[in-house]
Scaffold this motif. Structure first.
Motif, PDB file in Angstrom:
ATOM      1  N   PRO A 218      30.464  26.679  20.458  1.00 50.06           N
ATOM      2  CA  PRO A 218      29.825  25.498  20.852  1.00 50.06           C
ATOM      3  C   PRO A 218      30.571  24.600  21.817  1.00 50.06           C
ATOM      4  CG  PRO A 218      30.298  25.453  18.380  1.00 50.06           C
ATOM      5  CD  PRO A 218      30.779  26.845  18.976  1.00 50.06           C
ATOM      6  N   GLU A 219      31.831  24.239  21.280  1.00 52.79           N
ATOM      7  CA  GLU A 219      32.716  23.386  22.069  1.00 52.79           C
ATOM      8  C   GLU A 219      32.809  23.502  23.632  1.00 52.79           C
ATOM      9  OE1 GLU A 219      35.229  26.710  20.855  1.00 52.79           O
ATOM     10  OE2 GLU A 219      33.898  25.349  20.006  1.00 52.79           O
ATOM     11  N   ARG A 220      32.186  24.850  24.061  1.00 50.50           N
ATOM     12  CA  ARG A 220      32.230  24.922  25.518  1.00 50.50           C
ATOM     13  C   ARG A 220      30.735  24.549  26.116  1.00 50.50           C
ATOM     14  NH1 ARG A 220      34.684  31.419  25.632  1.00 50.50           N
ATOM     15  NH2 ARG A 220      36.387  30.671  24.439  1.00 50.50           N
ATOM     16  N   THR A 221      29.741  24.417  25.233  1.00 49.64           N
ATOM     17  CA  THR A 221      28.545  24.149  25.883  1.00 49.64           C
ATOM     18  C   THR A 221      28.161  22.742  25.970  1.00 49.64           C
ATOM     19  OG1 THR A 221      27.973  26.423  24.630  1.00 49.64           O
ATOM     20  CG2 THR A 221      26.335  25.051  25.334  1.00 49.64           C
ATOM     21  N   ALA A 222      27.508  22.486  26.794  1.00 51.14           N
ATOM     22  CA  ALA A 222      26.891  21.084  27.103  1.00 51.14           C
ATOM     23  C   ALA A 222      25.519  21.139  27.465  1.00 51.14           C
ATOM     24  CB  ALA A 222      27.828  20.308  28.401  1.00 51.14           C
ATOM     25  N   ILE A 223      24.748  20.104  26.904  1.00 51.99           N
ATOM     26  CA  ILE A 223      23.076  20.118  27.123  1.00 51.99           C
ATOM     27  C   ILE A 223      22.808  18.713  27.738  1.00 51.99           C
ATOM     28  CG2 ILE A 223      22.921  22.104  25.630  1.00 51.99           C
ATOM     29  CD1 ILE A 223      21.589  20.065  23.646  1.00 51.99           C
ATOM     30  N   ASP A 224      21.773  18.549  28.232  1.00 53.22           N
ATOM     31  CA  ASP A 224      21.257  17.076  28.546  1.00 53.22           C
ATOM     32  C   ASP A 224      19.646  17.403  28.830  1.00 53.22           C
ATOM     33  OD1 ASP A 224      21.283  18.169  30.953  1.00 53.22           O
ATOM     34  OD2 ASP A 224      22.476  16.610  32.048  1.00 53.22           O
ATOM     35  N   GLY A 225      18.957  16.520  28.954  1.00 51.27           N
ATOM     36  CA  GLY A 225      17.447  16.432  29.203  1.00 51.27           C
ATOM     37  C   GLY A 225      16.569  15.165  28.954  1.00 51.27           C
TER      38      GLY A 225
ATOM     39  N   LEU B 161       0.501   8.905  24.693  1.00 53.15           N
ATOM     40  CA  LEU B 161      -0.654   9.079  24.049  1.00 53.15           C
ATOM     41  C   LEU B 161      -1.823   8.329  24.359  1.00 53.15           C
ATOM     42  CD1 LEU B 161      -1.386   9.914  21.044  1.00 53.15           C
ATOM     43  CD2 LEU B 161      -0.539   7.604  20.162  1.00 53.15           C
ATOM     44  N   ASP B 162      -2.901   8.897  24.450  1.00 50.28           N
ATOM     45  CA  ASP B 162      -3.956   8.247  25.095  1.00 50.28           C
ATOM     46  C   ASP B 162      -5.362   9.142  24.497  1.00 50.28           C
ATOM     47  OD1 ASP B 162      -5.906   6.675  26.379  1.00 50.28           O
ATOM     48  OD2 ASP B 162      -5.745   7.721  28.140  1.00 50.28           O
ATOM     49  N   ASP B 163      -6.195   8.540  23.840  1.00 49.10           N
ATOM     50  CA  ASP B 163      -7.516   8.984  23.088  1.00 49.10           C
ATOM     51  C   ASP B 163      -7.323  10.159  22.355  1.00 49.10           C
ATOM     52  OD1 ASP B 163      -9.989   9.112  22.703  1.00 49.10           O
ATOM     53  OD2 ASP B 163     -10.405  10.313  24.515  1.00 49.10           O
ATOM     54  N   LYS B 164      -6.328  10.046  21.322  1.00 48.16           N
ATOM     55  CA  LYS B 164      -5.971  11.205  20.350  1.00 48.16           C
ATOM     56  C   LYS B 164      -5.261  12.455  21.090  1.00 48.16           C
ATOM     57  CE  LYS B 164      -9.367   9.633  16.891  1.00 48.16           C
ATOM     58  NZ  LYS B 164     -10.587  10.423  16.106  1.00 48.16           N
ATOM     59  N   GLN B 165      -4.557  12.215  22.362  1.00 51.71           N
ATOM     60  CA  GLN B 165      -4.145  13.307  22.989  1.00 51.71           C
ATOM     61  C   GLN B 165      -2.731  12.865  23.320  1.00 51.71           C
ATOM     62  OE1 GLN B 165      -6.091  14.772  26.080  1.00 51.71           O
ATOM     63  NE2 GLN B 165      -7.882  16.064  24.977  1.00 51.71           N
ATOM     64  N   LEU B 166      -1.695  13.828  22.998  1.00 53.09           N
ATOM     65  CA  LEU B 166      -0.458  13.364  23.356  1.00 53.09           C
ATOM     66  C   LEU B 166      -0.019  14.180  24.505  1.00 53.09           C
ATOM     67  CD1 LEU B 166       2.309  11.820  22.485  1.00 53.09           C
ATOM     68  CD2 LEU B 166       2.905  13.790  20.937  1.00 53.09           C
ATOM     69  N   HIS B 167       0.276  13.534  25.554  1.00 49.14           N
ATOM     70  CA  HIS B 167       0.615  14.375  26.786  1.00 49.14           C
ATOM     71  C   HIS B 167       2.343  14.350  26.706  1.00 49.14           C
ATOM     72  CE1 HIS B 167      -3.446  14.610  28.579  1.00 49.14           C
ATOM     73  NE2 HIS B 167      -3.530  13.400  27.835  1.00 49.14           N
ATOM     74  N   PHE B 168       2.996  15.651  27.254  1.00 52.14           N
ATOM     75  CA  PHE B 168       4.546  15.684  27.363  1.00 52.14           C
ATOM     76  C   PHE B 168       4.887  16.424  28.462  1.00 52.14           C
ATOM     77  CE2 PHE B 168       2.873  19.088  24.649  1.00 52.14           C
ATOM     78  CZ  PHE B 168       3.499  20.171  24.983  1.00 52.14           C
ATOM     79  N   ASP B 169       5.796  16.178  28.921  1.00 51.03           N
ATOM     80  CA  ASP B 169       6.477  16.664  29.996  1.00 51.03           C
ATOM     81  C   ASP B 169       7.976  16.418  30.106  1.00 51.03           C
ATOM     82  OD1 ASP B 169       7.101  14.941  32.683  1.00 51.03           O
ATOM     83  OD2 ASP B 169       5.189  14.096  31.721  1.00 51.03           O
ATOM     84  N   GLY B 170       8.591  17.071  30.396  1.00 49.27           N
ATOM     85  CA  GLY B 170      10.126  16.964  30.462  1.00 49.27           C
ATOM     86  C   GLY B 170      11.129  18.303  30.830  1.00 49.27           C
ATOM     87  N   GLN B 171      12.401  18.051  30.672  1.00 54.29           N
ATOM     88  CA  GLN B 171      13.049  19.340  30.985  1.00 54.29           C
ATOM     89  C   GLN B 171      14.467  19.290  30.116  1.00 54.29           C
ATOM     90  OE1 GLN B 171      14.006  18.899  35.322  1.00 54.29           O
ATOM     91  NE2 GLN B 171      15.833  17.809  34.805  1.00 54.29           N
ATOM     92  N   LEU B 172      15.048  20.337  29.980  1.00 55.21           N
ATOM     93  CA  LEU B 172      16.399  20.567  29.373  1.00 55.21           C
ATOM     94  C   LEU B 172      17.342  21.665  30.128  1.00 55.21           C
ATOM     95  CD1 LEU B 172      17.920  20.222  26.731  1.00 55.21           C
ATOM     96  CD2 LEU B 172      16.753  22.448  26.011  1.00 55.21           C
ATOM     97  N   SER B 173      18.540  21.051  30.291  1.00 55.51           N
ATOM     98  CA  SER B 173      19.471  21.682  30.968  1.00 55.51           C
ATOM     99  C   SER B 173      20.501  22.189  30.046  1.00 55.51           C
ATOM    100  CB  SER B 173      20.154  20.793  32.082  1.00 55.51           C
ATOM    101  OG  SER B 173      19.237  20.470  33.184  1.00 55.51           O
TER     102      SER B 173
END
Length: 426
Positions: free
Chosen positions: A313-320, A326-338
């Motif tokens: 694991p010491e060789r691995t790097a992550i970010d994101g 949240l609007d009218d009982k709906q949670l919208h999500f968007d994003g990315q992970l590298s």
């Protein structure tokens, strides 16, 4: 010979002495009998009247009243909406009050100490609860000008809090509470060892300490409090634990809106490896949060990967990053992970280690908070060495019997390019 009369001054002295003795005797009688009268009055007049007003049974086992102080022991406030425990119980309540205002029919309590209290709030499966009627009664109560009761400060010592919601199948428990409440002024309450469990959550949520500060208003829609969080810990996925969560939730100028600024780590660590900032309006069920995971090497949380296929694991790097709305009982999500230089080994994949995996994941969708949670996955796109795959679909009935519908799409690509993209181990 005729008997001489005593001088007039001597007779006046006797009358004055007799009056003084009578006054002293009356005062002594008042001093010794007043506490007994007060105990009788509280037990037989005040408590029944309070019970009728609150529509609850009030039990006070021990009553001690003296000049300027009162002590009540083993108190319980019950209603037919309570569960196994009364809504409020306390081992002791002590009141320090001013004596002089009592002669004009007013009670001025300088300090009220509540010791070893237990507060148990309950919402039944049919929606009935043991608190809402009190809040409604207080909200609709007409203001009075008599000012017969004035409280300077209320101190809470060693209290416990339990909130059970059988509609949402959730429970919140605070093992210990300390607080100071000043009507119309800055007040503070501290919750220690807080635990939240709910069917809608992937795991229980633990907090070492939650501080709530703000101006205590008579109005239920008064100023919003400031909240400080410390030592939060919970799982967002079965194998991904968030830890060391701390930060602030503070009121903003825009009405009933809180600003959110928190950070935390993973897998029991305390170093800040991610942050979340934005705003929420809890009454309107609205909010926007931007969560960022700063680029870091997995060596910081290497202990977490001992029982997983991840090696070196010491060789691995992550970010994101992840955007939440949240609007009218709906949670919208968007994003990315590298992910960069990920190394894994599992005999079900290959006989040798699969090394140097690098790529990115983009996702977009929404969570619908209906009777049974649902997730609409608009897009989960994986990009690895120039080869893309997109997953989309929907999951219904997350809280009961999940039904899953998914579609996997791979754009047209030469087979040789796919083979070249595969890791050596595969």
């Amino acid at each position: 010979s005729a008997r001489a009369r005593p001088p007039r001054r001597s007779r006046k002295r006797r009358w004055f002495l007799a009056f003084a003795l009578l006054l002293i005797a009356a005062s002594a009688a008042l001093i010794f009998t007043a506490p007994s009268i007060a105990r009788w009055y509280v037990r037989n007049k005040v408590v029944p009247k309070a019970s009728r007003l609150l529509k609850r049974t009030i039990e006070i086992r021990d009553i001690e009243i003296g000049w300027g102080h009162a002590r009540f022991g083993k108190i319980a406030v019950r209603s037919d909406r309570d569960g196994d425990k009364p809504m409020f119980a306390a081992a002791r309540i002590e009141i320090r009050f001013l004596v002089r205002p009592l002669f004009s029919g007013k009670l001025v309590a300088e300090v009220v100490d509540i010791v070893d209290a237990e507060i148990s709030l309950l919402r039944h499966a049919d929606g009935r609860d043991n608190l809402r009627d009190l809040l409604r009664r207080r909200k609709n109560k007409a203001p009075t000008r008599s000012g017969r009761l004035t409280i300077g400060r209320v101190d809470l010592h060693g209290a416990k809090l339990s909130v059970v919601d059988r509609v949402r199948n959730g429970e919140l428990v605070a093992a210990r509470m300390e607080g100071m409440f000043v009507p119309g002024a800055e007040s503070r309450v501290i919750f220690h060892q807080v635990e939240l469990k709910a069917k809608a959550l992937p795991s229980k949520v633990d907090w070492q300490r939650i501080e709530v500060e703000g101006r205590l208003s008579r109005s239920l829609r008064g100023p919003l409090p400031r909240i400080r969080l410390k030592g939060g810990r919970f799982r967002i996925l079965p194998q991904l634990e968030v830890s060391g969560v701390r930060g602030t939730i503070s009121p903003k100028e825009e009405g009933q809106r809180f600003g959110v600024d928190i950070e935390g780590s993973y897998a029991g660590a305390d170093t800040a490896l991610w942050s979340a900032k934005g705003w929420v309006e809890p009454f309107a069920m609205k909010g926007e949060i931007l969560a960022k995971a700063t680029r870091f090497e997995l060596a910081r949380i290497a202990e977490y990967f001992r029982q997983t296929p991840v090696i070196y694991p010491e060789r691995t790097a992550i970010d994101g990053h992840l955007n939440l709305k949240l609007d009218d009982k709906q949670l919208h999500f968007d994003g990315q992970l590298s992910v960069a230089r990920l190394n894994i080994f599992h005999p079900g994949l290959a006989r040798v280690a699969i090394e140097d995996l690098s790529g990115g994941v983009f996702l977009k969708g929404r969570i619908e908070s209906n009777a049974d949670l649902a997730v609409e996955l608009e897009q989960l796109r994986v990009n690895y060495r120039g080869v893309q795959a997109t997953l989309a679909g929907r999951v219904d009935g997350l809280l009961s019997k999940p039904t899953i519908e998914m579609r996997l799409k791979v754009p047209k690509v030469p087979c040789q390019k796919v083979l070249e993209a595969l890791p050596k181990g595969l």
